[in-house]
Design an enzyme around this catalytic site. Structure first.
Site, mmCIF file in Angstrom:
data_model
loop_
_atom_site.group_PDB
_atom_site.id
_atom_site.type_symbol
_atom_site.label_atom_id
_atom_site.label_comp_id
_atom_site.label_asym_id
_atom_site.label_seq_id
_atom_site.Cartn_x
_atom_site.Cartn_y
_atom_site.Cartn_z
ATOM 1 N N CYS A 119 -102.467 71.818 -27.255
ATOM 2 C CA CYS A 119 -102.363 70.506 -27.014
ATOM 3 C C CYS A 119 -102.011 69.742 -28.721
ATOM 4 C CB CYS A 119 -103.601 69.578 -26.431
ATOM 5 S SG CYS A 119 -105.247 69.776 -27.351
ATOM 6 N N CYS A 127 -102.061 71.080 -22.680
ATOM 7 C CA CYS A 127 -102.694 72.044 -23.441
ATOM 8 C C CYS A 127 -101.936 73.604 -23.275
ATOM 9 C CB CYS A 127 -104.153 72.239 -22.972
ATOM 10 S SG CYS A 127 -105.265 71.041 -23.456
ATOM 11 N N LYS A 192 -115.925 73.029 -19.520
ATOM 12 C CA LYS A 192 -115.347 72.050 -20.296
ATOM 13 C C LYS A 192 -114.992 70.947 -19.417
ATOM 14 C CE LYS A 192 -111.558 70.694 -23.597
ATOM 15 N NZ LYS A 192 -110.671 71.089 -24.494
ATOM 16 N N ARG A 202 -108.456 62.774 -29.667
ATOM 17 C CA ARG A 202 -106.863 62.807 -29.538
ATOM 18 C C ARG A 202 -106.296 61.853 -30.429
ATOM 19 N NH1 ARG A 202 -107.602 62.841 -22.951
ATOM 20 N NH2 ARG A 202 -108.672 65.007 -23.012
ATOM 21 N N ARG A 214 -105.566 65.559 -18.000
ATOM 22 C CA ARG A 214 -106.050 67.029 -17.968
ATOM 23 C C ARG A 214 -106.647 67.386 -16.857
ATOM 24 N NH1 ARG A 214 -103.851 67.344 -23.085
ATOM 25 N NH2 ARG A 214 -104.942 66.362 -25.171
ATOM 26 N N GLU A 230 -117.113 78.978 -13.551
ATOM 27 C CA GLU A 230 -116.317 79.357 -14.637
ATOM 28 C C GLU A 230 -117.082 80.113 -15.712
ATOM 29 O OE1 GLU A 230 -113.183 78.606 -15.779
ATOM 30 O OE2 GLU A 230 -112.662 76.744 -14.520
ATOM 31 N N LYS A 245 -119.250 71.448 -22.959
ATOM 32 C CA LYS A 245 -118.766 70.334 -23.659
ATOM 33 C C LYS A 245 -118.120 69.272 -22.495
ATOM 34 C CE LYS A 245 -114.476 69.488 -26.132
ATOM 35 N NZ LYS A 245 -113.195 69.885 -26.098
ATOM 36 N N SER A 271 -116.487 64.235 -30.315
ATOM 37 C CA SER A 271 -115.912 62.951 -30.895
ATOM 38 C C SER A 271 -116.362 61.550 -30.289
ATOM 39 C CB SER A 271 -114.370 62.895 -30.893
ATOM 40 O OG SER A 271 -113.753 63.041 -29.491
ATOM 41 N N TYR A 310 -119.985 66.754 -35.594
ATOM 42 C CA TYR A 310 -119.708 66.088 -36.846
ATOM 43 C C TYR A 310 -120.538 65.655 -37.589
ATOM 44 C CZ TYR A 310 -115.488 66.482 -33.703
ATOM 45 O OH TYR A 310 -114.520 67.090 -32.803
HETATM 46 C C1 PBG Z 1 -108.387 70.873 -27.455
HETATM 47 C C2 PBG Z 1 -109.752 70.431 -27.637
HETATM 48 C C3 PBG Z 1 -110.087 68.999 -27.634
HETATM 49 C C4 PBG Z 1 -111.155 69.075 -27.889
HETATM 50 C C5 PBG Z 1 -111.805 70.181 -28.599
HETATM 51 N N1 PBG Z 1 -110.736 71.004 -28.301
HETATM 52 C C6 PBG Z 1 -109.440 67.510 -26.804
HETATM 53 C C7 PBG Z 1 -109.138 67.849 -25.357
HETATM 54 O O1 PBG Z 1 -109.335 68.578 -24.853
HETATM 55 O O2 PBG Z 1 -108.665 66.945 -25.082
HETATM 56 C C8 PBG Z 1 -112.452 67.769 -28.066
HETATM 57 C C9 PBG Z 1 -113.231 67.702 -29.066
HETATM 58 C C10 PBG Z 1 -113.846 66.265 -29.532
HETATM 59 O O3 PBG Z 1 -113.626 65.244 -28.783
HETATM 60 O O4 PBG Z 1 -114.563 66.180 -30.469
HETATM 61 N N2 PBG Z 1 -108.040 70.911 -25.942
#
Ligand code: PBG
Length: 325
Positions: A119, A127, A192, A202, A214, A230, A245, A271, A310
């Site tokens: 992505c 992605c 995820k 993003r 997504r 999964e 996640k 994030s 982070y």
């Molecule tokens: C890539 C990816 C993402 C994150 C980790 N790898 C973004 C998404 O899937 O949209 C998110 C990490 C975060 O928000 O800290 N696909």
């Protein structure tokens, strides 16, 4: 009264003695954004305190990470040019490939994990490879495997596919093995969810999808059994570590996943979790240190063995200072 739980809370020493969850710096992984260009260190507006670094600036941050006692980083690449084919994802001189080569030279004692996804590299922000408006699963597998291999050839110690395509772990394992990289582990973003908590990321990676969302590949957050499915698939395909996640809103999944697999389980405090704590801290409404400690311990208490955050440097300090541990 015979049973008085407060007896074991009388002072710090006894509280520490009966503590059920121990936290160690060895379990922390610090995610970092590396961008194309030179001489740039730019703060991410929605993630105060987090930056996009060009390779030449990344060293300073790696030094701080290392000084804090954090040994593992997860690298995300932000290329200058994005295209339909995500060609910078596997380019020999791509941003991640260069970052790895340089970082391994200067900081060989650190452990480098790379996020394997397209992505950040596609012009449309999805992605995978598009066929019309759909993400073509099987075409995407080839590109993901090629990307993972190029990361490993550039020095990655572990790869972490985060795309949520079906069969990606096997595709990556096969290609790595064919190239004699049988000892490189795969940490699968297995559980995820399609989550609003990725919004600041993003922004950071300039990877928001230009149309749609997504939800055709990431999971519906109403479901937990689907997450277990999964996990079992990825284990069969050769995953070495399973990731859940986001972390905070999915603690139940960390615990459930632990019950069905004997693989190590990692949790990613994403994030949006970071941004919420930062924003409330700036408002003076919460105590950052307390909330960071409490949310991190929650993930470990739920069953995570490792934790991507982070706040890794700060957590390492809190552990040193005995605030948690
Ligand atoms: C890539 C990816 C993402 C994150 C980790 N790898 C973004 C998404 O899937 O949209 C998110 C990490 C975060 O928000 O800290 N696909």
């Amino acid at each position: 009264m015979i049973k008085r739980p407060r007896r074991l809370r009388g002072n710090e020493i006894i509280r520490n003695m009966v503590r059920e969850t121990r936290v160690s710096k060895a379990s922390l992984i610090y995610p970092m954004f590396v961008r194309d260009g030179e001489g740039i260190r730019e703060e991410i507006p929605s993630m105060k305190g987090q930056y996009r670094y060009t390779v030449d600036q990344m060293y300073y941050e790696l030094e701080r990470v290392s000084d804090a006692g954090v040994n593992m980083v997860m690298l995300f690449g932000i290329p200058e040019c994005k295209d339909e084919a995500a060609s910078q994802a596997y380019a020999d001189n791509g941003v991640i490939q260069r970052a790895l080569r340089e970082a391994k030279k200067r900081f060989p004692h650190l452990y480098y994990i790379t996020d394997v996804c397209l992505c950040e590299y596609t012009s449309h922000g999805h992605c995978g490879m598009l066929k019309g408006h759909d993400v073509d699963n099987d075409e995407t597998l080839k590109v993901l495997a090629k990307t993972a291999l190029s990361h490993v050839q550039a020095g990655a110690d572990m790869v972490a596919p985060s795309d949520m395509m079906d069969g990606r772990v096997r595709a990556i394992r096969n290609l790595l093995d064919q190239n004699q990289y049988t000892n490189i582990p795969i940490m699968s973003y297995a559980v995820k969810y399609a989550s609003g908590f990725y919004e600041p990321f993003r922004d950071a990676a300039e990877s928001a999808p230009s149309f749609g969302d997504r939800k055709t590949y990431q999971m519906d957050y109403h479901n937990s059994r689907e997450g277990i499915r999964e996990v079992l698939l990825d284990e069969e395909e050769g995953a070495d570590i399973i990731m859940v996640k986001p972390a905070l809103a999915y603690l139940d999944m960390i615990t459930r996943v632990k019950e069905v697999t004997n693989l190590p389980v990692a949790a990613y405090s994403v994030s949006g979790e970071y941004a919420m704590i930062k924003a409330a801290t700036e408002k003076g409404w919460i105590n950052e240190e307390k909330i960071v400690c409490e949310t991190a311990v929650a993930a470990f208490r739920a069953g995570a063995q490792s934790y991507l955050t982070y706040y890794a440097k700060e957590l390492a300090r809190y552990i040193d200072e005995g605030k948690i541990g």
